[in-house]
Design an enzyme around this catalytic site. Structure first.
Site, PDB file in Angstrom:
ATOM      1  N   HIS A  67       0.793  -1.233   0.000  1.00  0.00           N
ATOM      2  CA  HIS A  67       0.000   0.000   0.000  1.00  0.00           C
ATOM      3  C   HIS A  67       0.825   1.282   0.000  1.00  0.00           C
ATOM      4  CE1 HIS A  67       0.935   0.255   4.280  1.00  0.00           C
ATOM      5  NE2 HIS A  67       0.535   1.494   4.229  1.00  0.00           N
TER       6      HIS A  67
HETATM    7  C1  UD1 Z   1      -2.250   5.618   5.671  1.00  0.00           C
HETATM    8  C2  UD1 Z   1      -1.043   6.188   6.391  1.00  0.00           C
HETATM    9  C3  UD1 Z   1       0.035   5.122   6.528  1.00  0.00           C
HETATM   10  C4  UD1 Z   1      -0.521   3.812   7.074  1.00  0.00           C
HETATM   11  C5  UD1 Z   1      -1.718   3.394   6.228  1.00  0.00           C
HETATM   12  C6  UD1 Z   1      -2.350   2.095   6.698  1.00  0.00           C
HETATM   13  C7  UD1 Z   1      -0.578   8.586   6.062  1.00  0.00           C
HETATM   14  C8  UD1 Z   1       0.232   9.579   5.336  1.00  0.00           C
HETATM   15  N1  UD1 Z   1      -0.479   7.321   5.647  1.00  0.00           N
HETATM   16  O1  UD1 Z   1      -1.889   5.345   4.341  1.00  0.00           O
HETATM   17  O2  UD1 Z   1       1.030   5.617   7.409  1.00  0.00           O
HETATM   18  O3  UD1 Z   1       0.477   2.812   7.010  1.00  0.00           O
HETATM   19  O4  UD1 Z   1      -2.695   4.450   6.288  1.00  0.00           O
HETATM   20  O5  UD1 Z   1      -3.444   1.743   5.926  1.00  0.00           O
HETATM   21  O6  UD1 Z   1      -1.299   8.963   6.972  1.00  0.00           O
HETATM   22  N2  UD1 Z   1      -8.881   4.996   0.860  1.00  0.00           N
HETATM   23  C9  UD1 Z   1     -10.130   4.419   0.751  1.00  0.00           C
HETATM   24  N3  UD1 Z   1     -10.807   4.117   1.898  1.00  0.00           N
HETATM   25  C10 UD1 Z   1     -10.299   4.371   3.124  1.00  0.00           C
HETATM   26  C11 UD1 Z   1      -9.036   4.991   3.217  1.00  0.00           C
HETATM   27  C12 UD1 Z   1      -8.339   5.282   2.087  1.00  0.00           C
HETATM   28  O7  UD1 Z   1     -10.620   4.145  -0.321  1.00  0.00           O
HETATM   29  O8  UD1 Z   1     -10.976   4.057   4.125  1.00  0.00           O
HETATM   30  C13 UD1 Z   1      -8.109   5.283  -0.361  1.00  0.00           C
HETATM   31  C14 UD1 Z   1      -8.366   6.662  -0.911  1.00  0.00           C
HETATM   32  O9  UD1 Z   1      -8.289   6.579  -2.303  1.00  0.00           O
HETATM   33  C15 UD1 Z   1      -7.162   7.446  -0.410  1.00  0.00           C
HETATM   34  C16 UD1 Z   1      -6.075   6.405  -0.415  1.00  0.00           C
HETATM   35  O10 UD1 Z   1      -6.739   5.184  -0.078  1.00  0.00           O
HETATM   36  O11 UD1 Z   1      -6.852   8.545  -1.209  1.00  0.00           O
HETATM   37  C17 UD1 Z   1      -4.989   6.672   0.561  1.00  0.00           C
HETATM   38  O12 UD1 Z   1      -5.489   6.814   1.888  1.00  0.00           O
HETATM   39  P1  UD1 Z   1      -4.646   7.640   2.960  1.00  0.00           P
HETATM   40  O13 UD1 Z   1      -5.385   7.664   4.234  1.00  0.00           O
HETATM   41  O14 UD1 Z   1      -4.177   8.912   2.374  1.00  0.00           O
HETATM   42  O15 UD1 Z   1      -3.315   6.812   3.100  1.00  0.00           O
HETATM   43  P2  UD1 Z   1      -3.024   5.270   3.208  1.00  0.00           P
HETATM   44  O16 UD1 Z   1      -2.382   4.839   1.956  1.00  0.00           O
HETATM   45  O17 UD1 Z   1      -4.198   4.492   3.700  1.00  0.00           O
END
Ligand code: UD1
Length: 362
Positions: free
Chosen positions: A207
């Site tokens: 991820h």
């Molecule tokens: C985040 C954390 C990371 C952690 C990871 C665990 C930051 C910078 N990153 O990364 O440290 O290891 O969580 O999962 O805070 N999305 C969904 N549904 C959700 C959440 C996210 O569809 O419930 C998708 C969205 O397209 C979003 C992307 O995932 O833009 C990234 O989500 P984001 O919370 O920015 O970061 P993670 O990659 O989950």
């Protein structure tokens, strides 16, 4: 004592579980603020129900967005919450945007901040998590380090006076759930279609933006997993699914079988059922170690250096650059022989965290 836990992303909910349980054994008031950074049921709700965490007292509903939007959204939304609650401590977890925003809002309003899992360093400034953890450590009043190595990093940055060795709360939750899984208290995990739980398989997750956001790199990593000689159960994070779709990369091909993320007990069961783990997650590297499975980490470095010692974890920055036979030999290597120490503590870290908060309360 009133403590506000600020959480928002999946790994923080895992760490919250033992902390909430430790607080429940005391008279302290523990208020849970969920930022809403993770909003999918697979990444959030199932962790509350599955790990017996009380429902959040406050939900900020921040959701996805750029780093600035996410971090700023939490900052804006926290002011009235802190104003109303007047906590003795604001406890922030790990290294996500929710961590940094929670810490920043508290210091600006002069509430003491404690950082759980302080002192981890990858020394890779490309990772958003690295900025988040460094800035949070330097803002916080009490640094709860999980390992001796983390204590050394904090000391090297002049933060020894605010640091204490608490141990790793992930040991508390991982071993508790392992025992429950082994006692048959949880249903069998739902593995991706095409994976036979009785035959050897590797468990994979991917991820990190560095692995998912460059289409060429993502395609090459997926290709290397698809060509492994054993089935690979890929528990696909929403970020991975979105990026793969955008770039037309198939997550089901060859040996690779992709499915949804698992709740925590399901994940522990899936690790226990596997022949090994391939990941870029920080937490899963350690869970593999605690559950006696070899781990191969698709990253140039790790914060959890203790897992590398003795060969339990091996870093492979670019699996696609290895020959197919070499890559397969690494990913399917047998577990090393010999005793291991307990670098992550004894499984009572959460109680120690509560005690440190009591001792250091202003
Ligand atoms: C985040 C954390 C990371 C952690 C990871 C665990 C930051 C910078 N990153 O990364 O440290 O290891 O969580 O999962 O805070 N999305 C969904 N549904 C959700 C959440 C996210 O569809 O419930 C998708 C969205 O397209 C979003 C992307 O995932 O833009 C990234 O989500 P984001 O919370 O920015 O970061 P993670 O990659 O989950």
């Amino acid at each position: 004592m009133k403590v506000i836990s600020v959480v928002g992303a999946r790994p923080q909910l895992v760490k919250l579980a033992p902390i909430a349980a430790a607080f429940a054994e005391t008279d302290h008031q523990h208020v849970i603020v969920h930022t809403g950074q993770h909003y999918d049921a697979d990444l959030s709700d199932v962790f509350f129900s599955g790990l017996g965490i009380p429902d959040p007292d406050v939900h900020l509903g921040i959701g996805s967005g750029s780093h600035g939007v996410q971090t700023g959204g939490v900052l804006t939304a926290m002011d009235p919450v802190l104003d109303a609650e007047q906590p003795d401590w604001v406890l922030v977890y790990g290294d996500t945007n929710s961590t940094l925003a929670g810490a920043l809002s508290a210091v600006k309003m002069h509430f003491p901040v404690a950082h759980l899992e302080a002192g981890l360093r990858s020394f890779n400034r490309r990772m958003p998590e690295e900025h988040n953890r460094i800035l949070t450590d330097h803002a916080a009043d009490l640094l709860l380090a999980p390992t001796e190595e983390a204590m050394r990093h904090l000391s090297a940055e002049g933060l020894a006076g605010r640091s204490v060795l608490a141990g790793d709360v992930m040991v508390d939750v991982c071993l508790r759930i392992r025992d429950a899984v082994l006692a048959g208290e949880h249903p069998e995990p739902v593995l991706p279609e095409g994976i036979d739980p009785k035959a050897p398989y590797l468990l994979a997750t991917l991820h990190r933006p560095d692995n998912t956001d460059d289409p060429k790199r993502l395609a090459a990593i997926v290709d290397s997993l698809a060509n492994l000689p054993v089935p690979v159960a890929l528990l696909a994070h929403p970020r991975l699914v979105v990026r793969a779709e955008e770039h037309g990369i198939k997550l089901n091909q060859g040996s690779l079988h992709s499915g949804r993320p698992l709740p925590y007990a399901g994940l522990v069961a899936a690790v226990l059922g596997s022949a090994g783990v391939v990941t870029d997650s920080g937490g899963l590297q350690k869970e593999a170690f605690l559950l006696d499975r070899v781990c191969t980490t698709i990253r140039p470095e790790t914060e959890w250096v203790e897992t590398i010692e003795g060969g339990w974890n091996q870093l492979v920055p670019n699996p696609h650059e290895l020959g197919a036979a070499d890559w397969a030999a690494i990913a399917t290597r047998p577990a090393p022989a010999g005793e291991r120490g307990t670098p992550y503590g004894d499984g009572r870290a959460a109680h120690r965290v509560v005690e440190f908060l009591e001792q250091h309360k202003r």
